[in-house]
Design an enzyme around this catalytic site. Structure first.
Site, PDB file in Angstrom:
ATOM      1  N   LYS A 182     -31.169 -75.232 -35.041  1.00  0.00           N
ATOM      2  CA  LYS A 182     -31.079 -73.790 -34.816  1.00  0.00           C
ATOM      3  C   LYS A 182     -30.344 -73.118 -35.959  1.00  0.00           C
ATOM      4  O   LYS A 182     -29.234 -73.521 -36.322  1.00  0.00           O
ATOM      5  CB  LYS A 182     -30.332 -73.533 -33.496  1.00  0.00           C
ATOM      6  CG  LYS A 182     -30.131 -72.068 -33.145  1.00  0.00           C
ATOM      7  CD  LYS A 182     -31.375 -71.434 -32.581  1.00  0.00           C
ATOM      8  CE  LYS A 182     -31.191 -69.946 -32.336  1.00  0.00           C
ATOM      9  NZ  LYS A 182     -30.600 -69.658 -31.046  1.00  0.00           N
ATOM     10  N   ASN A 201     -24.937 -73.770 -29.665  1.00  0.00           N
ATOM     11  CA  ASN A 201     -23.741 -72.963 -29.982  1.00  0.00           C
ATOM     12  C   ASN A 201     -22.661 -73.143 -28.922  1.00  0.00           C
ATOM     13  O   ASN A 201     -22.062 -72.187 -28.444  1.00  0.00           O
ATOM     14  CB  ASN A 201     -24.102 -71.481 -30.157  1.00  0.00           C
ATOM     15  CG  ASN A 201     -24.599 -70.829 -28.881  1.00  0.00           C
ATOM     16  OD1 ASN A 201     -25.121 -71.508 -27.998  1.00  0.00           O
ATOM     17  ND2 ASN A 201     -24.450 -69.524 -28.773  1.00  0.00           N
ATOM     18  N   ASP A 224     -33.375 -67.644 -22.882  1.00  0.00           N
ATOM     19  CA  ASP A 224     -32.107 -67.248 -23.498  1.00  0.00           C
ATOM     20  C   ASP A 224     -31.056 -66.950 -22.431  1.00  0.00           C
ATOM     21  O   ASP A 224     -30.229 -66.050 -22.596  1.00  0.00           O
ATOM     22  CB  ASP A 224     -32.275 -66.058 -24.454  1.00  0.00           C
ATOM     23  CG  ASP A 224     -31.044 -65.887 -25.348  1.00  0.00           C
ATOM     24  OD1 ASP A 224     -30.229 -66.830 -25.440  1.00  0.00           O
ATOM     25  OD2 ASP A 224     -30.883 -64.808 -25.931  1.00  0.00           O
ATOM     26  N   HIS A 273     -35.384 -72.192 -24.508  1.00  0.00           N
ATOM     27  CA  HIS A 273     -34.169 -71.614 -25.121  1.00  0.00           C
ATOM     28  C   HIS A 273     -33.172 -71.317 -24.003  1.00  0.00           C
ATOM     29  O   HIS A 273     -33.348 -70.351 -23.265  1.00  0.00           O
ATOM     30  CB  HIS A 273     -34.517 -70.313 -25.860  1.00  0.00           C
ATOM     31  CG  HIS A 273     -33.355 -69.678 -26.565  1.00  0.00           C
ATOM     32  ND1 HIS A 273     -33.450 -69.173 -27.846  1.00  0.00           N
ATOM     33  CD2 HIS A 273     -32.068 -69.456 -26.184  1.00  0.00           C
ATOM     34  CE1 HIS A 273     -32.289 -68.662 -28.212  1.00  0.00           C
ATOM     35  NE2 HIS A 273     -31.421 -68.822 -27.202  1.00  0.00           N
ATOM     36  N   HIS A 297     -28.752 -71.637 -22.777  1.00  0.00           N
ATOM     37  CA  HIS A 297     -27.360 -71.980 -23.049  1.00  0.00           C
ATOM     38  C   HIS A 297     -26.750 -72.529 -21.775  1.00  0.00           C
ATOM     39  O   HIS A 297     -26.611 -71.794 -20.796  1.00  0.00           O
ATOM     40  CB  HIS A 297     -26.586 -70.736 -23.503  1.00  0.00           C
ATOM     41  CG  HIS A 297     -27.182 -70.090 -24.722  1.00  0.00           C
ATOM     42  ND1 HIS A 297     -26.793 -70.418 -25.999  1.00  0.00           N
ATOM     43  CD2 HIS A 297     -28.187 -69.179 -24.858  1.00  0.00           C
ATOM     44  CE1 HIS A 297     -27.500 -69.713 -26.869  1.00  0.00           C
ATOM     45  NE2 HIS A 297     -28.367 -68.964 -26.197  1.00  0.00           N
ATOM     46  N   LEU A 298     -26.426 -73.801 -21.778  1.00  0.00           N
ATOM     47  CA  LEU A 298     -25.774 -74.383 -20.599  1.00  0.00           C
ATOM     48  C   LEU A 298     -24.277 -74.549 -20.824  1.00  0.00           C
ATOM     49  O   LEU A 298     -23.573 -75.055 -19.963  1.00  0.00           O
ATOM     50  CB  LEU A 298     -26.397 -75.728 -20.224  1.00  0.00           C
ATOM     51  CG  LEU A 298     -27.820 -75.687 -19.663  1.00  0.00           C
ATOM     52  CD1 LEU A 298     -28.193 -77.041 -19.076  1.00  0.00           C
ATOM     53  CD2 LEU A 298     -27.976 -74.614 -18.599  1.00  0.00           C
ATOM     54  N   ARG A 299     -23.805 -74.165 -22.020  1.00  0.00           N
ATOM     55  CA  ARG A 299     -22.370 -74.245 -22.335  1.00  0.00           C
ATOM     56  C   ARG A 299     -21.846 -75.684 -22.225  1.00  0.00           C
ATOM     57  O   ARG A 299     -22.618 -76.625 -22.310  1.00  0.00           O
ATOM     58  CB  ARG A 299     -21.558 -73.296 -21.444  1.00  0.00           C
ATOM     59  CG  ARG A 299     -22.110 -71.876 -21.343  1.00  0.00           C
ATOM     60  CD  ARG A 299     -22.232 -71.202 -22.684  1.00  0.00           C
ATOM     61  NE  ARG A 299     -22.552 -69.781 -22.542  1.00  0.00           N
ATOM     62  CZ  ARG A 299     -23.095 -69.057 -23.505  1.00  0.00           C
ATOM     63  NH1 ARG A 299     -23.403 -69.577 -24.668  1.00  0.00           N
ATOM     64  NH2 ARG A 299     -23.355 -67.771 -23.327  1.00  0.00           N
ATOM     65  N   HIS A 353     -32.475 -67.577 -34.959  1.00  0.00           N
ATOM     66  CA  HIS A 353     -31.972 -66.299 -34.424  1.00  0.00           C
ATOM     67  C   HIS A 353     -32.242 -65.281 -35.530  1.00  0.00           C
ATOM     68  O   HIS A 353     -31.477 -65.171 -36.483  1.00  0.00           O
ATOM     69  CB  HIS A 353     -30.479 -66.390 -34.093  1.00  0.00           C
ATOM     70  CG  HIS A 353     -29.971 -65.137 -33.454  1.00  0.00           C
ATOM     71  ND1 HIS A 353     -29.553 -65.086 -32.145  1.00  0.00           N
ATOM     72  CD2 HIS A 353     -29.876 -63.870 -33.931  1.00  0.00           C
ATOM     73  CE1 HIS A 353     -29.206 -63.840 -31.849  1.00  0.00           C
ATOM     74  NE2 HIS A 353     -29.390 -63.087 -32.919  1.00  0.00           N
ATOM     75  N   HIS A 372     -21.921 -65.740 -19.304  1.00  0.00           N
ATOM     76  CA  HIS A 372     -20.532 -65.479 -19.686  1.00  0.00           C
ATOM     77  C   HIS A 372     -19.818 -65.088 -18.393  1.00  0.00           C
ATOM     78  O   HIS A 372     -20.366 -64.279 -17.629  1.00  0.00           O
ATOM     79  CB  HIS A 372     -20.440 -64.310 -20.676  1.00  0.00           C
ATOM     80  CG  HIS A 372     -20.996 -64.617 -22.036  1.00  0.00           C
ATOM     81  ND1 HIS A 372     -20.284 -65.288 -23.010  1.00  0.00           N
ATOM     82  CD2 HIS A 372     -22.210 -64.347 -22.578  1.00  0.00           C
ATOM     83  CE1 HIS A 372     -21.031 -65.403 -24.104  1.00  0.00           C
ATOM     84  NE2 HIS A 372     -22.217 -64.852 -23.861  1.00  0.00           N
ATOM     85  N   HIS A 406     -36.260 -65.364 -28.961  1.00  0.00           N
ATOM     86  CA  HIS A 406     -36.047 -64.126 -28.180  1.00  0.00           C
ATOM     87  C   HIS A 406     -36.548 -62.870 -28.905  1.00  0.00           C
ATOM     88  O   HIS A 406     -35.778 -61.970 -29.235  1.00  0.00           O
ATOM     89  CB  HIS A 406     -34.583 -63.968 -27.766  1.00  0.00           C
ATOM     90  CG  HIS A 406     -33.557 -64.412 -28.775  1.00  0.00           C
ATOM     91  ND1 HIS A 406     -33.531 -63.963 -30.060  1.00  0.00           N
ATOM     92  CD2 HIS A 406     -32.526 -65.272 -28.671  1.00  0.00           C
ATOM     93  CE1 HIS A 406     -32.527 -64.540 -30.700  1.00  0.00           C
ATOM     94  NE2 HIS A 406     -31.906 -65.338 -29.874  1.00  0.00           N
TER      95      HIS A 406
HETATM   96  C1  NCD Z   1     -26.213 -66.013 -26.690  1.00  0.00           C
HETATM   97  C2  NCD Z   1     -24.939 -66.682 -26.172  1.00  0.00           C
HETATM   98  O1  NCD Z   1     -24.198 -66.060 -25.407  1.00  0.00           O
HETATM   99  O2  NCD Z   1     -24.721 -67.853 -26.501  1.00  0.00           O
HETATM  100  N1  NCD Z   1     -26.088 -64.589 -26.513  1.00  0.00           N
HETATM  101  C3  NCD Z   1     -27.103 -63.682 -26.488  1.00  0.00           C
HETATM  102  O3  NCD Z   1     -26.817 -62.495 -26.404  1.00  0.00           O
HETATM  103  N2  NCD Z   1     -28.348 -64.036 -26.526  1.00  0.00           N
HETATM  104  C4  NCD Z   1     -26.429 -66.395 -28.102  1.00  0.00           C
HETATM  105  C5  NCD Z   1     -27.793 -66.055 -28.618  1.00  0.00           C
HETATM  106  O4  NCD Z   1     -28.786 -66.687 -28.275  1.00  0.00           O
HETATM  107  O5  NCD Z   1     -27.878 -65.115 -29.421  1.00  0.00           O
HETATM  108 ZN    ZN Z   2     -29.711 -67.793 -27.095  1.00  0.00          ZN
END
Ligand code: NCD
Ligand code: ZN
Length: 342
Positions: free
Chosen positions: A102, A42, A247, A14, A16-18, A139, A251, A174
Site C-alpha cells: 500500500k 496502517n 474502507d 480494503h 482497517h481492523l486495527r 491512496h 475510530h 476508495h
Molecule cells: C483510514 C483510517 O482511518 O485508517 N481513514 C480514512 O478516512 N479512510 C485511512 C485511509 O484509508 O485513508
Molecule cells: Zn482505508
C-alpha cells in the site's frame, strides 16, 4: 417483490481492523458478511517488515479463532510501502504471503506521515513488486492541494506510473470523484479501483449541512452528487475495473466527536445491507454481485467465492454504537438484513 436475495459471499478488498484488543471486536463485524478481507497495513506500528507481518497475522488468527467457523473470513495481507525499502524486503513480503503493498503519500491520511513523497522515492520497490506479481494499492490523494481536489490532482502521477511499470497491477483505492472514475475506465486493464459503500451512498451534504456529522468524515472526503452518480454508474456499467472495498475505518467515538476528528467511516457493520437497499432502489440488485463478489477476486487472481449469503427484506436498525464506535447509518432503519449463509 423478492423477499430474499442470495449472492456469493462478498469480498472486502480494503479494510482497517486495527491492532490490539479492538482488533478482536472489529474482526467480529466483518465475520459472517465477507468471505475475504484485505487488511490495510496502517496499523500502529505499521506492517513494514516480515516480522511485523507475521506478528499481525498471528493476532488476526487469534481474533478469527474466537469467531464460529461458518462466519470466519479469510484475511489477506498487505504491507506499507516506506521510502527506505529495498528489493529483498519486497521479495520477502511476497514469500510471506502478502498479496499487495500500500502506497500512502506522506501526510495523506491516518498514520501516513512516514509515507513516500513521490513514486520516484520507491522505484526499486515498485519494479520488484511488478516482477513479483504483487498488487500496488494506492491512496491516491495529493495532500498539497485543496481537499476536494486532492484525488484528481493525483491522477497525473498515476499516469506516469502506468507508463513506467506497464505490468504492475494497480488499484486506486476508495475512488471518490468523477474524473478519477473516467481515468480508471479509460486506463489499461492492469488499472482497477475499489469503491466504498459510503461514497456510493452519500455526498458531502450528508456530512455537513445544517449540522455536522463527523462519523461521515473520511479520506478522501465525500464529494458531490455528480461524483456519486459517476461512481454508481461505474458499478452499474458492469465494468470489471470497479470492485468493492469498504474502507471500514473504526475510530473510537471520542476520537470522532472532538476537535481534530480523525478521518474514517466505520462502515463494515452496515455496508452490505445498505448496498443491497441502494441497488434494489436503483432497480439493479444483480449488479451488486460481480461488484462485491467477482471482479475483485478476478483482478487479484483469487478463486470465486465458494459460499453464499442470503439477505431478507426486513427492517433492521443499525445500532447507535458498536464496540465504542459509531457505525455508518447509526440509528437508521435499513430495509434489509442478513438472514443466513451457506
Ligand atoms: C483510514 C483510517 O482511518 O485508517 N481513514 C480514512 O478516512 N479512510 C485511512 C485511509 O484509508 O485513508
Ligand atoms: Zn482505508
Amino acid at each position: 417483490m423478492t423477499d430474499r436475495f442470495v449472492m456469493p459471499m462478498p469480498d472486502d478488498f480494503h479494510a482497517h481492523l486495527r491492532q490490539g484488543e479492538p482488533l478482536m471486536q472489529y474482526a467480529r463485524q466483518h465475520a459472517g458478511q465477507f468471505g475475504r478481507v484485505l487488511l490495510m497495513p496502517n496499523t500502529m506500528p505499521p506492517i513494514f517488515n516480515v516480522a511485523r507481518l507475521t506478528e499481525y497475522r498471528a493476532d488476526v488468527e487469534r481474533a478469527l479463532a474466537a469467531i464460529p467457523d461458518s462466519e470466519r473470513f479469510e484475511p489477506l495481507f498487505t504491507f506499507k510501502i516506506l521510502p527506505s525499502m529495498l528489493a529483498a524486503e519486497i521479495e520477502s513480503f511476497a514469500r510471506a504471503g502478502a498479496i499487495a503493498g500500500k502506497y500512502y503519500p506522506s501526510g495523506s491520511t491516518t498514520n501516513a506521515a512516514d509515507g513516500p513523497r513521490s513514486f520516484d522515492d520507491v522505484d526499486e520497490v515498485l519494479s520488484t513488486m511488478e516482477e513479483s506479481g504483487l498488487v500496488l494499492c494506492i491512496h491516491g490523494e495529493n495532500p498539497e492541494v485543496p481537499v476536494f481536489e486532492r484525488e484528481r490532482a493525483f491522477l497525473p502521477q498515476v499516469e506516469r506510473l502506468l507508463a513506467r511499470y506497464p505490468h504492475l497491477r494497480i488499484v486506486l483505492e476508495h475512488l471518490s470523484d468523477e474524473e478519477s472514475v473516467r481515468f480508471v475506465e479509460q486506463g489499461p486493464a492492469n488499472l482497477a479501483a475499489t469503491i466504498t459503500a459510503h461514497h456510493l451512498l452519500f455526498t458531502v451534504d450528508d456530512m455537513i449541512r445544517d449540522s455536522m456529522n463527523p462519523h461521515l468524515y473520511c479520506k478522501p472526503v465525500l464529494k458531490f452528487a455528480r461524483d456519486r452518480e459517476a461512481l454508481r454508474s461505474a458499478v452499474l456499467s458492469g465494468s470489471k475495473k470497479f470492485f468493492f472495498g469498504s474502507d471500514s475505518a473504526p475510530h473510537p467515538r471520542e476520537k470522532k466527536e472532538c476537535t481534530a476528528a480523525a478521518p474514517g467511516v466505520y462502515s463494515a457493520p452496515a455496508a452490505l445491507p445498505a448496498l443491497v437497499e441502494l441497488f434494489d432502489s436503483l432497480g439493479s440488485l444483480d449488479a451488486l454481485i460481480p461488484f462485491m463478489a467477482e471482479y475483485g477476486a478476478a483482478f487479484y487472481g483469487l478463486a470465486a467465492p465458494s459460499r453464499t449469503i442470503t439477505l431478507e427484506r426486513a427492517p433492521w436498525q443499525v445500532p447507535q454504537l458498536i464496540d465504542g464506535v459509531v457505525p455508518m447509518c447509526a440509528g437508521k432503519t435499513l430495509a434489509w438484513r442478513i438472514w443466513g449463509r451457506n
